[in-house]
Design a protein around this motif. Structure first.
Motif, PDB file in Angstrom:
ATOM      1  N   LEU A  60       0.841  -1.188   0.000  1.00 26.14           N
ATOM      2  CA  LEU A  60       0.000   0.000   0.000  1.00 26.14           C
ATOM      3  C   LEU A  60       0.881   1.244   0.000  1.00 26.14           C
ATOM      4  CD1 LEU A  60      -2.836   1.377   0.414  1.00 26.14           C
ATOM      5  CD2 LEU A  60      -2.352   1.239   2.869  1.00 26.14           C
ATOM      6  N   VAL A  61       0.567   2.185  -0.889  1.00 21.44           N
ATOM      7  CA  VAL A  61       1.295   3.458  -0.958  1.00 21.44           C
ATOM      8  C   VAL A  61       0.290   4.591  -0.881  1.00 21.44           C
ATOM      9  CG1 VAL A  61       2.752   4.969  -2.376  1.00 21.44           C
ATOM     10  CG2 VAL A  61       3.187   2.508  -2.313  1.00 21.44           C
ATOM     11  N   HIS A  62       0.563   5.567  -0.032  1.00 23.36           N
ATOM     12  CA  HIS A  62      -0.247   6.785   0.051  1.00 23.36           C
ATOM     13  C   HIS A  62       0.705   7.974   0.125  1.00 23.36           C
ATOM     14  CE1 HIS A  62      -3.050   9.642   2.463  1.00 23.36           C
ATOM     15  NE2 HIS A  62      -3.142   9.848   1.159  1.00 23.36           N
ATOM     16  N   GLU A  63       0.567   8.885  -0.807  1.00 16.24           N
ATOM     17  CA  GLU A  63       1.432  10.066  -0.828  1.00 16.24           C
ATOM     18  C   GLU A  63       0.651  11.242  -1.371  1.00 16.24           C
ATOM     19  OE1 GLU A  63       5.975  11.371  -2.094  1.00 16.24           O
ATOM     20  OE2 GLU A  63       5.171   9.438  -2.701  1.00 16.24           O
ATOM     21  N   ARG A  64       0.967  12.424  -0.866  1.00 16.11           N
ATOM     22  CA  ARG A  64       0.301  13.643  -1.313  1.00 16.11           C
ATOM     23  C   ARG A  64       1.313  14.538  -2.028  1.00 16.11           C
ATOM     24  NH1 ARG A  64      -3.558  15.847   2.989  1.00 16.11           N
ATOM     25  NH2 ARG A  64      -4.647  14.017   2.214  1.00 16.11           N
ATOM     26  N   TYR A  65       0.928  14.975  -3.230  1.00 16.54           N
ATOM     27  CA  TYR A  65       1.804  15.826  -4.032  1.00 16.54           C
ATOM     28  C   TYR A  65       1.247  17.238  -4.077  1.00 16.54           C
ATOM     29  CZ  TYR A  65       3.558  11.349  -5.730  1.00 16.54           C
ATOM     30  OH  TYR A  65       4.085  10.082  -5.812  1.00 16.54           O
ATOM     31  N   PRO A  66       2.083  18.248  -3.900  1.00 12.06           N
ATOM     32  CA  PRO A  66       1.589  19.626  -3.989  1.00 12.06           C
ATOM     33  C   PRO A  66       1.161  19.958  -5.407  1.00 12.06           C
ATOM     34  CG  PRO A  66       3.977  19.610  -3.849  1.00 12.06           C
ATOM     35  CD  PRO A  66       3.531  18.194  -3.626  1.00 12.06           C
ATOM     36  N   GLY A  67       0.111  20.752  -5.530  1.00 11.65           N
ATOM     37  CA  GLY A  67      -0.339  21.188  -6.846  1.00 11.65           C
ATOM     38  C   GLY A  67       0.575  22.252  -7.416  1.00 11.65           C
ATOM     39  N   PRO A  68       0.333  22.671  -8.627  1.00  8.12           N
ATOM     40  CA  PRO A  68       1.215  23.642  -9.275  1.00  8.12           C
ATOM     41  C   PRO A  68       1.085  25.029  -8.679  1.00  8.12           C
ATOM     42  CG  PRO A  68      -0.697  23.213 -10.648  1.00  8.12           C
ATOM     43  CD  PRO A  68      -0.775  22.251  -9.512  1.00  8.12           C
ATOM     44  N   ARG A  69       2.147  25.777  -8.772  1.00  5.89           N
ATOM     45  CA  ARG A  69       2.116  27.195  -8.443  1.00  5.89           C
ATOM     46  C   ARG A  69       1.534  27.936  -9.640  1.00  5.89           C
ATOM     47  NH1 ARG A  69       7.687  29.401  -6.740  1.00  5.89           N
ATOM     48  NH2 ARG A  69       6.368  31.010  -5.834  1.00  5.89           N
ATOM     49  N   ARG A  70       0.752  28.949  -9.358  1.00  5.70           N
ATOM     50  CA  ARG A  70       0.037  29.665 -10.417  1.00  5.70           C
ATOM     51  C   ARG A  70       0.595  31.088 -10.532  1.00  5.70           C
ATOM     52  NH1 ARG A  70      -4.926  32.656 -11.076  1.00  5.70           N
ATOM     53  NH2 ARG A  70      -6.025  32.061 -12.984  1.00  5.70           N
ATOM     54  N   LEU A  71       1.222  31.381 -11.658  1.00  3.98           N
ATOM     55  CA  LEU A  71       1.809  32.693 -11.914  1.00  3.98           C
ATOM     56  C   LEU A  71       1.036  33.357 -13.045  1.00  3.98           C
ATOM     57  CD1 LEU A  71       5.567  31.619 -11.957  1.00  3.98           C
ATOM     58  CD2 LEU A  71       4.297  32.516 -10.010  1.00  3.98           C
ATOM     59  N   ARG A  72       0.691  34.620 -12.839  1.00  6.05           N
ATOM     60  CA  ARG A  72       0.008  35.369 -13.901  1.00  6.05           C
ATOM     61  C   ARG A  72       0.734  36.694 -14.116  1.00  6.05           C
ATOM     62  NH1 ARG A  72      -6.087  35.986 -14.555  1.00  6.05           N
ATOM     63  NH2 ARG A  72      -5.515  35.429 -16.690  1.00  6.05           N
ATOM     64  N   GLY A  73       0.620  37.203 -15.336  1.00  7.02           N
ATOM     65  CA  GLY A  73       1.263  38.475 -15.633  1.00  7.02           C
ATOM     66  C   GLY A  73       1.172  38.776 -17.108  1.00  7.02           C
ATOM     67  N   THR A  74       2.186  39.450 -17.615  1.00  6.80           N
ATOM     68  CA  THR A  74       2.195  39.845 -19.025  1.00  6.80           C
ATOM     69  C   THR A  74       3.574  39.626 -19.630  1.00  6.80           C
ATOM     70  OG1 THR A  74       2.714  42.132 -18.413  1.00  6.80           O
ATOM     71  CG2 THR A  74       0.382  41.587 -18.758  1.00  6.80           C
ATOM     72  N   ILE A  75       3.575  39.310 -20.911  1.00  6.01           N
ATOM     73  CA  ILE A  75       4.782  39.353 -21.743  1.00  6.01           C
ATOM     74  C   ILE A  75       4.512  40.408 -22.800  1.00  6.01           C
ATOM     75  CG2 ILE A  75       6.241  38.121 -23.375  1.00  6.01           C
ATOM     76  CD1 ILE A  75       5.643  35.572 -21.897  1.00  6.01           C
ATOM     77  N   GLY A  76       5.233  41.499 -22.718  1.00  2.00           N
ATOM     78  CA  GLY A  76       4.864  42.651 -23.529  1.00  2.00           C
ATOM     79  C   GLY A  76       3.495  43.123 -23.085  1.00  2.00           C
ATOM     80  N   LYS A  77       2.532  43.133 -23.979  1.00  2.00           N
ATOM     81  CA  LYS A  77       1.165  43.499 -23.633  1.00  2.00           C
ATOM     82  C   LYS A  77       0.241  42.284 -23.559  1.00  2.00           C
ATOM     83  CE  LYS A  77       1.468  48.125 -25.692  1.00  2.00           C
ATOM     84  NZ  LYS A  77       0.865  49.069 -26.671  1.00  2.00           N
ATOM     85  N   GLN A  78       0.809  41.084 -23.715  1.00  2.00           N
ATOM     86  CA  GLN A  78      -0.006  39.878 -23.749  1.00  2.00           C
ATOM     87  C   GLN A  78      -0.147  39.283 -22.344  1.00  2.00           C
ATOM     88  OE1 GLN A  78      -1.562  38.568 -26.457  1.00  2.00           O
ATOM     89  NE2 GLN A  78      -0.833  40.309 -27.652  1.00  2.00           N
ATOM     90  N   PRO A  79      -1.366  39.125 -21.813  1.00  3.53           N
ATOM     91  CA  PRO A  79      -1.540  38.460 -20.513  1.00  3.53           C
ATOM     92  C   PRO A  79      -1.253  36.973 -20.628  1.00  3.53           C
ATOM     93  CG  PRO A  79      -3.672  39.004 -21.477  1.00  3.53           C
ATOM     94  CD  PRO A  79      -2.647  39.624 -22.365  1.00  3.53           C
ATOM     95  N   VAL A  80      -0.565  36.420 -19.628  1.00  2.00           N
ATOM     96  CA  VAL A  80      -0.163  35.019 -19.648  1.00  2.00           C
ATOM     97  C   VAL A  80      -0.445  34.380 -18.286  1.00  2.00           C
ATOM     98  CG1 VAL A  80       1.638  35.355 -21.382  1.00  2.00           C
ATOM     99  CG2 VAL A  80       2.195  35.555 -18.950  1.00  2.00           C
ATOM    100  N   THR A  81      -0.562  33.064 -18.302  1.00  2.56           N
ATOM    101  CA  THR A  81      -0.692  32.259 -17.087  1.00  2.56           C
ATOM    102  C   THR A  81       0.320  31.126 -17.174  1.00  2.56           C
ATOM    103  OG1 THR A  81      -3.049  32.739 -16.840  1.00  2.56           O
ATOM    104  CG2 THR A  81      -2.207  30.791 -15.704  1.00  2.56           C
ATOM    105  N   ILE A  82       1.044  30.910 -16.078  1.00  2.00           N
ATOM    106  CA  ILE A  82       2.020  29.817 -15.992  1.00  2.00           C
ATOM    107  C   ILE A  82       1.667  28.963 -14.786  1.00  2.00           C
ATOM    108  CG2 ILE A  82       4.454  29.205 -15.695  1.00  2.00           C
ATOM    109  CD1 ILE A  82       5.208  31.803 -17.028  1.00  2.00           C
ATOM    110  N   GLU A  83       1.624  27.647 -14.975  1.00  3.93           N
ATOM    111  CA  GLU A  83       1.368  26.710 -13.884  1.00  3.93           C
ATOM    112  C   GLU A  83       2.547  25.758 -13.812  1.00  3.93           C
ATOM    113  OE1 GLU A  83      -2.331  24.920 -14.790  1.00  3.93           O
ATOM    114  OE2 GLU A  83      -3.488  26.742 -14.477  1.00  3.93           O
ATOM    115  N   LEU A  84       3.190  25.680 -12.646  1.00 10.00           N
ATOM    116  CA  LEU A  84       4.429  24.928 -12.497  1.00 10.00           C
ATOM    117  C   LEU A  84       4.247  23.810 -11.476  1.00 10.00           C
ATOM    118  CD1 LEU A  84       6.960  27.888 -12.335  1.00 10.00           C
ATOM    119  CD2 LEU A  84       6.349  26.500 -14.317  1.00 10.00           C
TER     120      LEU A  84
END
Length: 403
Positions: A60-84
């Motif tokens: 039996l294996v039980h483990e919990r993994y953290p979800g992604p970090r959520r980064l939002r912002g812009t590249i130039g004038k383009q809004p972007v979302t990054i999930e890591l």
């Protein structure tokens, strides 16, 4: 290629396009439980009598993994979302331009010293862009984006934020249950395997919605009862078939604008022929209430006929792009039985072998056991309720007038 397919293929866990970003590393969580292998616990909770005279060791294996970090912002004038996502002291994940919804792969390596985030913007993993990060990474990340050959550069700004979104973890439960031969306890006679990643949502400012989401998405029983549940489930499968395997994933494909969409992917096989099935079931929730959303909550009254026409058009596009699948759905294909999810690209339906039996045995030219049909948000504008939960997504993309 969708994000869930990348996950299934291991694309979110490994890859040749490596990138580095010291500013987005995540410290180890001292409260995170280690993986646990408990043979005696599974035997203790077993409800089924011996299938053989020898002891039945279980893992039996039980483990919990953290979800992604959520980064939002812009590249130039383009809004972007990054999930890591973190994996083995590095990060992998996804990146998309909010107004187009096109998924890009992101690869990060947490080795100290390097400060570049590499973007792989094609299915082949070709490097097409870089984010140059500052030497010190404050809460708000600022730097320069440049294309692969360095000829074009734009400033970018990123900040970790969960406004209109949820933090979440993934809860892994895995059990191997097997009988053994009478003369030894080391040679398996028959085995059954279960592997499932459940989604555990955290909304500290909205406990009512959090509890609803947890009931809908988490494991079916409390941790102390899961060994009993899994051992009983697999023992019954062993009585029915000489061998059983189940693999399951709950993949979050949209997390923003108070919308939370999860695609459950279940793959199982059992004797005597061991022909696997791969089923896709989508659910979408309103983060403000925790309630599951139906198409009628998102679309205008009387949407059914027009949505079906859009779906059939999208199915033709998908089949034209992957001709190896051949015709699916007959002359008048219905919507898939697995429901829908929202994704950055649009409303997504997935055909599996419940909808088309030929997907149970893929042939040359279509190794996948599913076909994904995406209806871009641009096509859905006439059907979206202007005061409904999906309207803010269209407004951000400039598809609806701003309030």
């Amino acid at each position: 290629m969708s994000r869930v397919r990348l996950l299934l293929l291991g694309g979110l866990l490994s890859g040749s396009c490596v990138s580095v970003a010291q500013g987005v590393t995540q410290p180890a969580d001292p409260a995170r439980p280690p993986a646990v292998v408990v043979d005696t616990l599974a035997r203790k909770f077993s409800l089924v009598g011996p299938l053989d005279s020898a002891t039945r060791p279980n893992q039996l294996v039980h483990e919990r993994y953290p979800g992604p970090r959520r980064l939002r912002g812009t590249i130039g004038k383009q809004p972007v979302t990054i999930e890591l996502d973190s994996a083995n002291s590095s990060y992998t994940g996804a990146f998309y331009y909010d107004r187009s919804g096109r998924w890009l792969e992101v690869r990060l390596d947490a080795r100290p010293g390097a400060r570049t985030l590499h973007l792989c913007e094609t299915p082949a993993g070709d490097l097409t862009g870089r984010l140059r990060l500052p030497a010190k990474a404050p809460a708000q990340l600022k730097g320069t984006w440049e294309n692969a050959d360095g000829r074009h550069q734009y400033p970018f700004v990123l900040r970790e934020t969960y406004a209109g979104a949820a933090r979440y973890e993934q809860d892994l439960w895995e059990m191997v249950r097997y009988t053994v031969r009478r003369d030894t306890s080391y040679i398996p006679l028959d085995s059954a395997f279960f592997h499932q990643l459940y989604v555990r949502v955290s909304l500290p400012n909205n406990p009512v919605a959090e509890q609803r989401l947890r009931r809908a998405l988490a494991a079916p029983f409390a941790p102390e009862l899961m060994p009993l549940y899994l051992d009983t489930l697999l023992a019954r499968r062993q009585l029915q078939h000489n061998g059983y395997q189940f693999h399951g994933v709950g993949d979050v494909v949209y997390n923003g604008h108070n919308l939370f969409s999860v695609l459950r992917v279940s793959s199982f096989q059992q004797g005597p022929d061991y022909h696997p099935h791969e089923w896709y079931d989508g659910t979408t929730f309103d983060l403000r209430t925790g309630q599951r959303l139906r198409l009628a909550d998102l679309l205008v009254a009387g949407y059914q006929k027009r949505l079906l026409a859009l779906f059939r058009r999208g199915l033709k596009r998908a089949l034209a792009a992957a001709p190896g699948y051949g015709p699916l759905g007959g002359a008048a294909p219905p919507l898939p039985v697995g429901g829908f999810v929202l994704a950055p690209a649009g409303l997504v339906f997935t055909y599996d072998d419940r909808d088309a039996a030929t997907l149970g045995e893929p042939g040359a030219g279509h190794a996948d056991r599913f076909l994904e049909v995406v209806l871009p948000y641009e096509e859905l504008v006439p059907l979206v309720r202007r005061t409904g939960p999906l309207a803010p997504v269209l407004q951000e993309r400039g598809l609806l007038p701003k309030k």
